[in-house]
Design a protein around this motif. Structure first.
Motif, PDB file in Angstrom:
ATOM      1  N   PHE A 166      41.527  -2.593 -52.441  1.00 46.27           N
ATOM      2  CA  PHE A 166      40.843  -1.644 -51.572  1.00 46.27           C
ATOM      3  C   PHE A 166      41.181  -0.203 -51.925  1.00 46.27           C
ATOM      4  CE2 PHE A 166      41.915  -5.501 -49.263  1.00 46.27           C
ATOM      5  CZ  PHE A 166      40.673  -5.920 -48.806  1.00 46.27           C
ATOM      6  N   ASP A 167      40.291   0.674 -51.571  1.00 44.45           N
ATOM      7  CA  ASP A 167      40.614   2.086 -51.525  1.00 44.45           C
ATOM      8  C   ASP A 167      41.726   2.269 -50.496  1.00 44.45           C
ATOM      9  OD1 ASP A 167      39.433   5.109 -51.840  1.00 44.45           O
ATOM     10  OD2 ASP A 167      39.987   4.692 -49.763  1.00 44.45           O
ATOM     11  N   ARG A 168      42.761   2.997 -50.852  1.00 42.86           N
ATOM     12  CA  ARG A 168      43.943   3.118 -49.992  1.00 42.86           C
ATOM     13  C   ARG A 168      43.580   3.663 -48.614  1.00 42.86           C
ATOM     14  NH1 ARG A 168      49.351   4.998 -50.662  1.00 42.86           N
ATOM     15  NH2 ARG A 168      50.517   4.909 -48.758  1.00 42.86           N
ATOM     16  N   GLU A 169      42.775   4.707 -48.544  1.00 50.19           N
ATOM     17  CA  GLU A 169      42.429   5.310 -47.249  1.00 50.19           C
ATOM     18  C   GLU A 169      41.651   4.338 -46.372  1.00 50.19           C
ATOM     19  OE1 GLU A 169      40.478   9.047 -47.666  1.00 50.19           O
ATOM     20  OE2 GLU A 169      42.218  10.054 -48.553  1.00 50.19           O
ATOM     21  N   VAL A 170      40.750   3.583 -46.994  1.00 53.96           N
ATOM     22  CA  VAL A 170      39.941   2.621 -46.235  1.00 53.96           C
ATOM     23  C   VAL A 170      40.826   1.516 -45.661  1.00 53.96           C
ATOM     24  CG1 VAL A 170      38.177   0.821 -46.451  1.00 53.96           C
ATOM     25  CG2 VAL A 170      37.793   3.075 -47.463  1.00 53.96           C
ATOM     26  N   LEU A 171      41.740   0.987 -46.473  1.00 56.30           N
ATOM     27  CA  LEU A 171      42.615  -0.085 -45.992  1.00 56.30           C
ATOM     28  C   LEU A 171      43.552   0.417 -44.900  1.00 56.30           C
ATOM     29  CD1 LEU A 171      43.525  -3.011 -46.263  1.00 56.30           C
ATOM     30  CD2 LEU A 171      45.113  -2.287 -48.060  1.00 56.30           C
ATOM     31  N   ALA A 172      44.075   1.624 -45.067  1.00 56.70           N
ATOM     32  CA  ALA A 172      44.967   2.187 -44.047  1.00 56.70           C
ATOM     33  C   ALA A 172      44.226   2.360 -42.730  1.00 56.70           C
ATOM     34  CB  ALA A 172      45.528   3.519 -44.521  1.00 56.70           C
ATOM     35  N   ALA A 173      42.986   2.836 -42.793  1.00 59.76           N
ATOM     36  CA  ALA A 173      42.182   3.005 -41.572  1.00 59.76           C
ATOM     37  C   ALA A 173      41.901   1.661 -40.914  1.00 59.76           C
ATOM     38  CB  ALA A 173      40.874   3.719 -41.908  1.00 59.76           C
ATOM     39  N   ALA A 174      41.676   0.631 -41.738  1.00 55.53           N
ATOM     40  CA  ALA A 174      41.405  -0.703 -41.201  1.00 55.53           C
ATOM     41  C   ALA A 174      42.612  -1.239 -40.440  1.00 55.53           C
ATOM     42  CB  ALA A 174      41.021  -1.651 -42.331  1.00 55.53           C
ATOM     43  N   HIS A 175      43.798  -1.013 -40.977  1.00 58.55           N
ATOM     44  CA  HIS A 175      45.003  -1.492 -40.303  1.00 58.55           C
ATOM     45  C   HIS A 175      45.334  -0.637 -39.078  1.00 58.55           C
ATOM     46  CE1 HIS A 175      46.638  -4.853 -42.635  1.00 58.55           C
ATOM     47  NE2 HIS A 175      45.937  -4.341 -43.620  1.00 58.55           N
ATOM     48  N   ALA A 176      44.967   0.623 -39.107  1.00 56.04           N
ATOM     49  CA  ALA A 176      45.219   1.497 -37.958  1.00 56.04           C
ATOM     50  C   ALA A 176      44.267   1.212 -36.808  1.00 56.04           C
ATOM     51  CB  ALA A 176      45.100   2.957 -38.380  1.00 56.04           C
ATOM     52  N   SER A 177      43.207   0.441 -37.064  1.00 57.77           N
ATOM     53  CA  SER A 177      42.202   0.173 -36.029  1.00 57.77           C
ATOM     54  C   SER A 177      42.716  -0.730 -34.922  1.00 57.77           C
ATOM     55  CB  SER A 177      40.966  -0.469 -36.669  1.00 57.77           C
ATOM     56  OG  SER A 177      41.250  -1.785 -37.120  1.00 57.77           O
ATOM     57  N   GLY A 178      43.804  -1.448 -35.195  1.00 61.14           N
ATOM     58  CA  GLY A 178      44.357  -2.344 -34.176  1.00 61.14           C
ATOM     59  C   GLY A 178      43.763  -3.725 -34.168  1.00 61.14           C
ATOM     60  N   SER A 179      42.807  -3.997 -35.071  1.00 57.63           N
ATOM     61  CA  SER A 179      42.193  -5.320 -35.139  1.00 57.63           C
ATOM     62  C   SER A 179      43.128  -6.297 -35.843  1.00 57.63           C
ATOM     63  CB  SER A 179      40.864  -5.240 -35.901  1.00 57.63           C
ATOM     64  OG  SER A 179      39.969  -4.366 -35.269  1.00 57.63           O
ATOM     65  N   THR A 180      42.871  -7.579 -35.636  1.00 56.43           N
ATOM     66  CA  THR A 180      43.621  -8.607 -36.349  1.00 56.43           C
ATOM     67  C   THR A 180      42.630  -9.507 -37.072  1.00 56.43           C
ATOM     68  OG1 THR A 180      43.628 -10.076 -34.417  1.00 56.43           O
ATOM     69  CG2 THR A 180      45.541  -8.605 -34.714  1.00 56.43           C
ATOM     70  N   ALA A 181      43.066 -10.061 -38.190  1.00 57.84           N
ATOM     71  CA  ALA A 181      42.197 -10.941 -38.969  1.00 57.84           C
ATOM     72  C   ALA A 181      43.064 -11.764 -39.902  1.00 57.84           C
ATOM     73  CB  ALA A 181      41.185 -10.118 -39.766  1.00 57.84           C
ATOM     74  N   THR A 182      42.469 -12.806 -40.491  1.00 53.52           N
ATOM     75  CA  THR A 182      43.215 -13.663 -41.397  1.00 53.52           C
ATOM     76  C   THR A 182      43.283 -13.095 -42.801  1.00 53.52           C
ATOM     77  OG1 THR A 182      41.213 -14.958 -41.827  1.00 53.52           O
ATOM     78  CG2 THR A 182      42.721 -15.765 -40.100  1.00 53.52           C
ATOM     79  N   ASP A 183      42.454 -12.085 -43.101  1.00 48.16           N
ATOM     80  CA  ASP A 183      42.594 -11.396 -44.379  1.00 48.16           C
ATOM     81  C   ASP A 183      42.202  -9.936 -44.221  1.00 48.16           C
ATOM     82  OD1 ASP A 183      39.791 -11.393 -44.428  1.00 48.16           O
ATOM     83  OD2 ASP A 183      39.662 -12.152 -46.470  1.00 48.16           O
ATOM     84  N   ASP A 184      42.581  -9.132 -45.210  1.00 55.14           N
ATOM     85  CA  ASP A 184      42.357  -7.693 -45.127  1.00 55.14           C
ATOM     86  C   ASP A 184      40.892  -7.335 -45.280  1.00 55.14           C
ATOM     87  OD1 ASP A 184      45.245  -6.437 -45.112  1.00 55.14           O
ATOM     88  OD2 ASP A 184      45.267  -8.106 -46.518  1.00 55.14           O
ATOM     89  N   ALA A 185      40.145  -8.146 -46.017  1.00 60.33           N
ATOM     90  CA  ALA A 185      38.723  -7.879 -46.182  1.00 60.33           C
ATOM     91  C   ALA A 185      38.002  -7.867 -44.837  1.00 60.33           C
ATOM     92  CB  ALA A 185      38.096  -8.921 -47.105  1.00 60.33           C
ATOM     93  N   ALA A 186      38.383  -8.775 -43.942  1.00 63.35           N
ATOM     94  CA  ALA A 186      37.738  -8.828 -42.632  1.00 63.35           C
ATOM     95  C   ALA A 186      37.985  -7.551 -41.839  1.00 63.35           C
ATOM     96  CB  ALA A 186      38.230 -10.045 -41.851  1.00 63.35           C
TER      97      ALA A 186
END
Length: 225
Positions: A166-186
């Motif tokens: 992933f693009d680093r900024e995109v992945l960091a934003a995804a993890h900061a969203s507070g969502s949970t998932a079985t993989d990072d793509a989700a």
């Protein structure tokens, strides 16, 4: 390019008396095999995420692999959930890293070609890229009572693997969203970003059960013949 290696799994389904990444395969731990494969992809930084009580052991186990190569390797404690562990790994990467691969230590036989395909897709502008294989079984969607509600077409299905890039900024934003998932793509998909699937590899199996470990032994043996 930075790689976060997630190695914080318990190993319960493997029937092991230790975390999965510290189970041996052909004389070396899954973690050893995984980090060796990651280093072959030429990263600038590697962060290995393990249970807190295994940090010193992991540092010792991978010290011989790093040698004098360019990769900076760090070991950090993981969290209660997979997303917590990946977030801990992300936080340990230097600000200079702009592309991140997230890899499961349980997929320790993933060949370097899979890493290269993921990185190639990111170089072409994808915000996310993950390896996957066509699904050969017919898949049924069922409700809580076990009744079939849908039969998706196999041609549109993929069994996904790691590393996921992933693009680093995109992945960091995804993890900061507070969502949970079985993989990072989700997590990235949930933010509205497209994620492309590239060709995976049978050798990138996830070792979860004793049967998986036996299969990995056979695969490793065939590559040495």
């Amino acid at each position: 390019m930075g790689v976060v290696v997630v190695a914080a799994g318990s190993g319960t389904r493997l029937g092991a008396d230790r975390p999965k990444a510290f189970v041996e395969l052909a004389g070396a731990t899954l973690l050893h095999h995984a980090v060796r494969g990651v280093l072959a992809s030429g990263p600038d930084e590697v962060v290995v995420v393990v249970p807190e009580v295994r940090v010193a052991e992991a540092q010792s186990a991978i010290r011989s692999l790093v040698g004098s190569g360019p990769a900076t390797t760090t070991v950090v404690p993981g969290g209660a959930e997979r997303t917590d562990s990946v977030a801990a790994g992300l936080a340990a990467l230097s600000p200079a890293v702009d592309v991140v691969l997230v890899h499961d230590a349980a997929r320790c036989l993933t060949p370097v070609e899979v890493f290269e395909r993921v990185l190639a897709a990111l170089a072409l502008g994808a915000k996310g890229a993950i390896p996957g294989l066509p699904v050969v079984d017919t898949i049924k969607v069922v409700d809580a009572g076990g009744m079939i509600t849908d039969t998706p077409r196999r041609s549109s299905l993929r069994a996904v693997q790691t590393p996921q890039g992933f693009d680093r900024e995109v992945l960091a934003a995804a993890h900061a969203s507070g969502s949970t998932a079985t993989d990072d793509a989700a997590l990235v998909e949930a933010l509205g970003h497209g994620v492309v699937v590239v060709e995976g590899d049978e050798r990138a199996l996830k070792i979860t059960t004793p049967e998986d470990l036996a299969r990995a032994e056979r695969l490793l043996g065939s590559t040495r013949d």
